[in-house]
Enzyme design. Structure first.
Site, PDB file in Angstrom:
ATOM      1  N   CYS A 134       0.768  -1.148  -0.201  1.00  0.00           N
ATOM      2  CA  CYS A 134      -0.084  -0.052  -0.027  1.00  0.00           C
ATOM      3  C   CYS A 134       0.691   1.150  -0.039  1.00  0.00           C
ATOM      4  O   CYS A 134       1.396   1.729   1.019  1.00  0.00           O
ATOM      5  CB  CYS A 134      -0.922   0.049   1.189  1.00  0.00           C
ATOM      6  N   CYS A 137      -0.475   3.954   2.335  1.00  0.00           N
ATOM      7  CA  CYS A 137       0.044   3.822   3.511  1.00  0.00           C
ATOM      8  C   CYS A 137       1.610   4.042   3.832  1.00  0.00           C
ATOM      9  O   CYS A 137       1.818   4.559   4.832  1.00  0.00           O
ATOM     10  CB  CYS A 137      -0.630   2.503   3.924  1.00  0.00           C
ATOM     11  N   ASP A 138       2.491   3.710   3.260  1.00  0.00           N
ATOM     12  CA  ASP A 138       3.744   3.525   3.657  1.00  0.00           C
ATOM     13  C   ASP A 138       4.518   4.420   2.708  1.00  0.00           C
ATOM     14  O   ASP A 138       5.764   4.364   3.185  1.00  0.00           O
ATOM     15  CB  ASP A 138       4.103   2.132   3.530  1.00  0.00           C
TER      16      ASP A 138
END
Ligand code: NDP
Length: 306
Positions: A134, A137-138
């Site tokens: 992701c 997300c990261d």
């Protein structure tokens, strides 16, 4: 027979938010939390984009808190999965789970989706240490670093472009030849015209290198079988997601395996609503899943009152 106003299937942000709302609205609520209570976030590390946690919060801790909140207003939670749903009529459903059968007037399906992984030992070992599925997300953890994205679909193109906000360089690793690239033309062009993005075609990931942090990857050319190493600090696997809908065949209409929804959370079956990644290939965020869970709960409340 146990009877509920609503049974929520799944215990990620969508399911638990739905349960918070339905139980607070005094609807008798059962959460079938599944075999992995807390969902996908339990397998991540730092979550920095969920509002309310300015310093970030660890994924498992966030989900432990959500589970507590889901039960706080009387929601009953069982760590088991639904095997099938039987529709008796528009306000009478039976959910089978192992040897048990639960009855409800409505259902919220929030069983999520599972990111596909390549299945390499080194990939699994380095998840959360530089390997992610992701970018939203990261990605921010890779400021001025070089990263690689594996995959050739629209998601891989989108993730590659997104990562250029942070990374100094993004390599896209595609197992097919350039002319067979799966992504839509417009998404391909966007990635190809991005000066920070380069492509490596006809190649697969052989291994992720590094002990506690990623410091490179081994790649294998499919045609020549030649192996080489590239220095990277992040590996983003973008080879698709699989929504958890196998048990719903014939119950609600699916579209490319995702639950088809209209009017935000309504499925093709009256009384059954859907929320989160199981019906959303587009946003796939904890906060959007939570929002959709809230919407499904409000829709259930209205439906039962009618
Ligand atoms: P897709 O199924 O479309 O693509 C998966 C990609 O991963 C393919 O290129 C596939 O290769 C590759 N792949 C699969 N398994 C492996 C493997 N083991 N090793 C290497 N590569 C592998 O999934 P996406 O997640 O990209 O997209 C899902 C859906 O979401 C699509 O309908 C897409 O259009 C949509 N989407 C739309 C977006 C947008 O419009 N903005 C953004 C993101 C997704 P191969 O081609 O060889 O099969």
């Amino acid at each position: 027979m146990n009877k509920y106003d609503v049974i929520v299937l799944g215990s990620g942000p969508a399911g638990l938010t739905a349960a918070i709302y339905t139980s607070r609205a005094e609807l008798k609520t059962l959460i079938l939390a599944g075999n992995e209570p807390g969902g996908q976030l339990t397998t991540t590390t730092d979550v920095e984009n969920f509002p309310g946690f300015p310093e970030g919060i660890m994924g498992p801790e966030l989900m432990t808190k959500m589970i507590e909140q889901g039960k706080r207003f009387g929601g009953e939670l069982k760590n088991q999965s639904a095997d099938s749903i039987e529709v008796i009529n528009d306000k009478e459903f039976k959910v089978k789970s192992g040897d048990e059968v639960f009855e409800a007037k409505s259902i919220i399906i929030a069983t999520g989706a599972t990111a596909q992984w390549l299945g390499l030992d080194s990939e699994q070992k380095m998840r959360g240490k530089g390997v992610s599925a992701c970018a939203t997300c990261d990605g921010a953890f890779f400021k001025d670093k070089k990263v690689i994205v594996v995959g050739g679909g629209d998601a891989a193109m989108e993730e590659a472009n997104y990562l250029t906000k942070f990374a100094s360089e993004v390599i896209v690793l595609v197992r097919k030849k350039k002319e067979d690239l799966k992504a839509s033309k417009i998404m391909q062009e966007r990635a190809m015209n991005n000066p920070k993005v380069t492509f490596v075609f006809s190649s697969e990931l052989g291994a992720v290198l590094g002990e506690n942090v990623v410091n490179g990857v081994k790649i294998i050319n499919n045609e020549t079988k030649e192996e080489s190493e590239i220095e990277v600090h992040g590996v983003f696997v973008a080879i698709g997601h699989k929504p958890n809908t196998e048990f719903l065949q014939g119950v609600v209409v699916l579209e490319k395996e995702y639950i088809a929804v209209t009017d935000n959370t309504k499925t093709s079956q009256a009384g059954i609503f859907a929320a989160g990644d199981v019906a959303d290939y587009r946003y796939r965020q904890a906060v959007t899943a939570a929002g959709l869970g809230c919407m499904a709960a409000l829709d259930v409340e209205k439906y039962l009152a009618e």
